[in-house]
Design a protein around this motif. Structure first.
Motif, short mmCIF file in Angstrom:
data_model
loop_
_atom_site.label_atom_id
_atom_site.label_comp_id
_atom_site.label_asym_id
_atom_site.label_seq_id
_atom_site.Cartn_x
_atom_site.Cartn_y
_atom_site.Cartn_z
N UNK A 143 0.83 -1.20 0.00
CA UNK A 143 0.00 0.00 0.00
C UNK A 143 0.86 1.26 0.00
N UNK A 144 1.89 1.26 0.84
CA UNK A 144 2.76 2.42 0.93
C UNK A 144 3.55 2.61 -0.36
N UNK A 145 4.16 1.52 -0.84
CA UNK A 145 4.94 1.63 -2.08
C UNK A 145 4.05 2.03 -3.25
N UNK A 146 2.89 1.39 -3.37
CA UNK A 146 1.99 1.72 -4.47
C UNK A 146 1.49 3.15 -4.39
N UNK A 147 1.09 3.57 -3.19
CA UNK A 147 0.57 4.93 -3.02
C UNK A 147 1.60 5.98 -3.33
N UNK A 180 -1.17 -1.94 -6.04
CA UNK A 180 -2.53 -1.85 -5.50
C UNK A 180 -3.36 -3.07 -5.86
N UNK A 181 -3.08 -3.68 -7.03
CA UNK A 181 -3.83 -4.87 -7.42
C UNK A 181 -3.54 -6.05 -6.50
N UNK A 182 -2.36 -6.04 -5.87
CA UNK A 182 -1.99 -7.13 -4.97
C UNK A 182 -2.45 -6.90 -3.53
N UNK A 183 -2.90 -5.69 -3.22
CA UNK A 183 -3.25 -5.36 -1.84
C UNK A 183 -4.25 -6.34 -1.23
#
Length: 464
Positions: A143-147, A180-183
């Motif tokens: 989440x942090x990396x994607x965001x 985000x797709x993996x979250x």
């Protein structure tokens, strides 16, 4: 001299993990007790115990809110507490561990420890909150990396990612299309893993992916994770095979049956109703009126400060993070602002009224300021532990004001962490100036309340 081991872990692996370890190490030095602490934080496992160290230890302290592979300690006396307890009362935990009586088998047979680990770990579960936090802990790095990658793509313009072949498009694909797709699948997979160990991983991941495809969002992922975990655990405990065929259970029977059952229930029973709930929640949040927005921000803000990284804090944070995938960014802004306010308010209070804080607290205030701008709410814990009835209401009030103002100003945040360092990324925050103002106002509210209601240090000592 009795040797002790301790393992610390919190859901985010950022602050509580290391604060608890530091508290235990400091208390052990004062008591001259040999102690090794294993931390399971965001950077991974550090100071991991060897089998020999576990065998030699008199007892183990497990201060954790996530799974820490407790099966390793089979046959050993174990003191289990939430991670915050190790920060508040490290000396008491050490005394409790020393008072434990080792079993006869604990000091010798490592092979027996390995053999008993599965049953031991199942017996040590602490319930749904721990399973959920294990999933959240695994999901947060994504989440942090994607965001942050999505936020970085906005440096080139809020819609620059729509032009294929550009760096902005690549950053958006990595952050939004992959991370985000993996979250949700990772969230569900690790919830199931916490419940059923390795056999729960496959059905959990598949259930989470189905939740994403159906549109059930993070709520569907949570349900899929618990469903997959308990189905896999039931199958593991129920299916009995001859010893020479037992190897088929974890690699064939349980993955096949648990994945099939979880998948069919998600597709035909659970998925659509949960999708309807998520769609309704998303629509309400996107069309929320100003009065309701203020109330929501007030609630989320107070929750963030109530236990400073504990279950209530994590519930608010998980709610906000889960909505990012649905492109609802207001609650995330309110939650991060409200999480920054407590340590910042306490730091300001130590400057405004130094006579109401001890020298150690004034020094801690400097560290709290750094933790506050980094969105680490746990920086307020030392102050709350020493004076909870004055500090906690004050920081809750400041955070509630911040959360309410953030929602009232329609501030948005596309990155789930980072504190003030995210604010410098163009377009990552909506209504940046007003957002910063909401943090500043909440900080001042907390500080002013503390300067009014806290007693001077000498008066507090006299009352004690």
């Amino acid at each position: 001299m009795k040797k002790l081991l301790a393992v610390t872990a919190c859901p985010t692996g950022v602050a509580h993990t290391y604060m608890a370890a530091e508290s235990l190490i400091k208390a052990a030095k004062e008591k001259q007790i040999p102690l090794k602490v294993e931390t399971r934080g965001a950077v991974g496992v550090e100071n991991e115990f060897s089998a020999e160290e576990i065998a030699e230890a008199h007892a183990i302290i497990v201060a954790a809110d996530t799974d820490v592979l407790e099966g390793r300690f089979a046959g050993k006396p174990v003191v289990k507490v939430p991670v915050a307890q190790a920060i508040k009362n490290p000396a008491g935990l050490l005394d409790e561990a020393l008072a434990k009586t080792a079993s006869a088998s604990a000091a010798s047979d490592l092979a027996a420890q390995v053999e008993a680990s599965k049953a031991e770990r199942s017996a040590k579960r602490t319930g749904p909150y721990k399973h959920l936090m294990t999933g959240v802990s695994a999901m947060l790095p994504l989440t942090v990396a994607g965001g942050l990658l999505i936020a970085l793509s906005f440096i080139f313009g809020i819609e620059a990612f729509k032009e294929q072949g550009t760096l902005a498009a690549a950053l958006m694909d990595i952050g939004g299309g992959a991370a985000f797709a993996l979250m949700v699948p990772i969230l569900a997979g690790f919830i199931a893993f916490s419940i059923a160990e390795k056999p729960g991983m496959a059905p959990g991941l598949v259930g989470g992916m189905l939740a994403s495809k159906i549109g059930a969002g993070f709520l569907g992922g949570i349900i899929a994770g618990f469903l997959a975990g308990y189905v896999a655990k039931w199958l593991k405990d129920t299916i009995k095979l001859p010893r020479n065929l037992e190897g088929l259970k974890p690699i064939l029977l349980i993955p096949l049956l648990a994945t099939g059952i979880t998948g069919l229930l998600m597709v035909y029973v659970i998925g659509e109703p949960v999708k309807a709930v998520m769609d309704g929640l998303t629509h309400w949040l996107q069309s929320i009126g100003s009065a309701n927005a203020v109330l929501l921000g007030l609630l989320l803000g107070a929750m963030m400060a109530f236990d400073m990284g504990g279950p209530v804090n994590k519930a608010a944070y998980t709610f906000a993070v889960g909505l990012l995938a649905s492109q609802v960014y207001g609650p995330m802004a309110a939650v991060m602002a409200a999480g920054m306010t407590p340590p910042l308010g306490l730091w300001l209070a130590t400057l405004l009224a130094p006579g109401k804080f001890t020298k150690d607290e004034r020094d801690a205030g400097k560290a709290a300021s750094v933790l506050g701008i980094s969105f680490i709410t746990e920086g307020a814990i030392p102050f709350a532990a020493s004076d909870p009835f004055r500090v906690i209401p004050s920081i809750m009030a400041g955070s509630a004001v911040t959360g309410a103002l953030s929602m009232m100003f329609s501030a948005t945040l596309r990155a789930p962490h980072g504190g003030v360092f995210v604010l410098a990324i163009p377009n990552a925050v909506g209504h940046l100036a007003l957002y910063a103002l909401s943090i500043a106002i909440g900080t001042v509210v907390t500080a002013l309340l503390l300067t009014v209601i806290k007693k001077p240090v000498e008066a507090a000592k006299a009352a004690a």
